[in-house]
Design an enzyme around this catalytic site. Structure first.
Site, PDB file in Angstrom:
ATOM      1  N   HIS A  26       0.801  -1.157  -0.027  1.00  0.00           N
ATOM      2  CA  HIS A  26      -0.078  -0.004   0.034  1.00  0.00           C
ATOM      3  C   HIS A  26       0.931   1.361  -0.100  1.00  0.00           C
ATOM      4  O   HIS A  26       0.706   2.090  -0.859  1.00  0.00           O
ATOM      5  CB  HIS A  26      -0.871  -0.098   1.177  1.00  0.00           C
ATOM      6  N   GLU A  27       1.913   1.348   0.877  1.00  0.00           N
ATOM      7  CA  GLU A  27       2.781   2.400   0.970  1.00  0.00           C
ATOM      8  C   GLU A  27       3.731   2.741  -0.181  1.00  0.00           C
ATOM      9  O   GLU A  27       4.132   3.616  -0.659  1.00  0.00           O
ATOM     10  CB  GLU A  27       3.529   2.591   2.318  1.00  0.00           C
TER      11      GLU A  27
ATOM     12  N   HIS B 114       1.955   4.621  -2.559  1.00  0.00           N
ATOM     13  CA  HIS B 114       1.951   6.013  -2.449  1.00  0.00           C
ATOM     14  C   HIS B 114       3.351   6.757  -2.967  1.00  0.00           C
ATOM     15  O   HIS B 114       3.519   7.751  -3.525  1.00  0.00           O
ATOM     16  CB  HIS B 114       1.686   6.180  -1.010  1.00  0.00           C
TER      17      HIS B 114
END
Length: 499
Positions: free
Chosen positions: A146-147, A150
């Site tokens: 997920h990160e 980003h």
């Protein structure tokens, strides 16, 4: 209820860590060296929270952001579209889940709990302690991916990444990226939206990838493991109905339950469900073998109204019922207490006497075990061993045995390797999908907050020209989304721990 031992261990561990941190910080001799050691390693400690941050992955993120710019542009634009759709879908899903939870709270039907798409997970309550490693590793992997989304999206939009980190909050691990806020505020709302949507987009991709691995696992493991020949027993609960000298053993291959063929774990579950919801199977027995048994005692009614005729408390005898051969028209039933293994070994299953006479040259009758309501007699086929005979509630048999579809082709291969891969992929699918859903919710402190704000700035700037009004619209939408998520979590947690 939450297990007291688990709660005590968690609280004691955090108290010990926080006490040691407090003592070192208050020590005149060790304070400076301790704080500098924490700062040099990017560690931060607070009650029930440990955080670690580093810049060692920044080069990796920058390298990923430079790979095929055109492909990355299409990739993150796809993520933008997915994020907007997921934001709406997550709200719909939470509303549906809340309705299901409220319906479950007002009904005594135990099956409704398994119908929810989203459920609160509490280790030791609705998550077995034996599965904790799968849970935490899959959750951490989902957070890291997920990160990563980003970070790569931010660097592609010329936003600096200050660092990447991981944390543990109470029991739950997670990850984060620290973005340079000034750069983030200078780019357009559409660019911001690509960055904010990248996390849930990567969670969705990870979920799909794990689902594909799970689906293609038989193909990947084909050189080492075979499938389709039966369900392999990997564990038998000690003292359960499947345990014992004539029960199932680790390494046995189950190929059938009565006349229901078992080619894998799915067949095992469906066959047990079918047998528990259909009338008891009968067996074709020659009439001559029944005559010596007619002398066994009188039949009597049990408390539930069913009939029994075995009063000797034998573990090898069972009461069977059949239609008296001399009175076919009256349908009068006779009961006989007979040695069960001798009666059902090598016999055909049947529902009526006609099925027996059609396939036998000798006079035969269809005998049916006379059992209590919901209790079933089941023959479990696991060659080359003799049948395992089970008498009880079919779901008990399902919980007593762990099975896998994968049978090793070579003796040195471990039985649990496919089980590990299968279970881990299932956890990744569940947790990565859940992170995508939860982070898409327009809720304070989640990705959904920034996704909603950027979406409103990108779409309403010409319709609602006053920035304060746009912020007010966003605030009320976030308030509603936060209340919806909080209600789901609170009621879900109550349902899990209070019942």
């Amino acid at each position: 209820m939450i297990p007291v031992s688990l709660l005590v261990c968690v609280v004691a561990a955090w108290c010990a860590l926080y006490l040691a941190d407090t003592l070192l910080r208050s020590s005149a001799t060790h304070r400076i060296s301790y704080e500098s050691w924490l700062a040099s390693r990017g560690l931060m400690l607070s009650p029930f929270h440990v955080r670690w941050q580093t810049t060692m992955f920044n080069r990796l993120f920058a390298y990923c952001a430079r790979i095929n710019p055109r492909a990355l542009y299409l990739w993150f634009n796809s993520g933008l579209v997915f994020g907007i759709v997921a934001m709406v879908g997550s709200v719909v899903l939470l509303i549906k889940t809340l309705q299901q939870t409220l319906a479950q709270m007002t009904t005594d039907n135990p099956r409704m709990g398994g119908q929810q798409t989203l459920q609160v997970v509490v280790p030791g309550v609705n998550l077995p302690t034996s599965q904790l490693a799968y849970f935490f590793i899959a959750l951490l992997l989902s957070g890291v991916i997920h990160e990563l989304g980003h970070a790569v999206a931010a660097l592609r939009e010329q936003v600096r990444v200050n660092g990447f980190g991981m944390f543990v909050f109470v029991l739950y691990p997670g990850a984060f990226v620290d973005l340079f806020t000034t750069h983030l505020n200078l780019i357009s709302p559409t660019q911001q939206l690509r960055i904010f949507c990248a996390g849930v987009w990567h969670n969705f991709v990870l979920c799909v990838a794990a689902l594909a691995v799970l689906f293609l696992l038989p193909l990947f493991l084909f050189p080492m493991y075979s499938t389709g020949a039966g369900a392999l027993v990997t564990e038998v609960v000690q003292g359960s109905a499947a345990d014992g000298p004539r029960g199932l053993s680790v390494g046995d291959i189950v190929t059938g339950l009565e006349d229901c063929p078992v080619k894998g774990v799915e067949d095992w579950s469906s066959c047990l469900s079918h047998l528990s919801h259909t009338p008891q199977t009968g067996y074709c027995v020659p009439i001559a073998s029944l005559q010596p048994s007619w002398a066994h005692g009188r039949a009597f009614k049990r408390l539930d109204g069913t009939m029994d005729c075995c009063s000797n408390n034998s573990l090898t005898d069972l009461c069977f019922s059949y239609i008296k051969p001399q009175s076919k028209n009256s349908r009068e039933r006779e009961y006989a207490c007979m040695p069960v293994r001798k009666m059902v070994t090598g016999t055909r299953v049947c529902r009526t006497d006609g099925e027996c006479t059609a396939h036998s040259h000798t006079a035969s009758v269809c005998v049916t075990p006379s059992l209590e309501n919901q209790t079933r007699f089941i023959r479990v086929t696991h060659p080359p061993n003799t049948h395992m005979l089970f008498v009880g509630y079919p779901p008990h048999l399902q919980y007593a045995v762990s099975l896998t579809n994968f049978v090793p082709r070579f003796a040195f291969l471990h039985l649990d390797l496919p089980v590990f891969l299968e279970t881990f992929c299932k956890y990744v699918v569940s947790l990565s999908g859940a992170l995508a859903v939860v982070n898409s919710v327009p809720c304070f402190a989640l990705d959904g907050q920034w996704m909603l704000n950027a979406l409103l700035e990108a779409t309403l700037v010409t319709v609602v020209t006053d920035r304060q009004k746009r912020e007010l619209i966003g605030f009320f939408l976030l308030l509603a989304g936060s209340a919806l998520l909080a209600a789901n979590v609170a009621l879900g947690l109550w349902m899990v721990t209070a019942r």
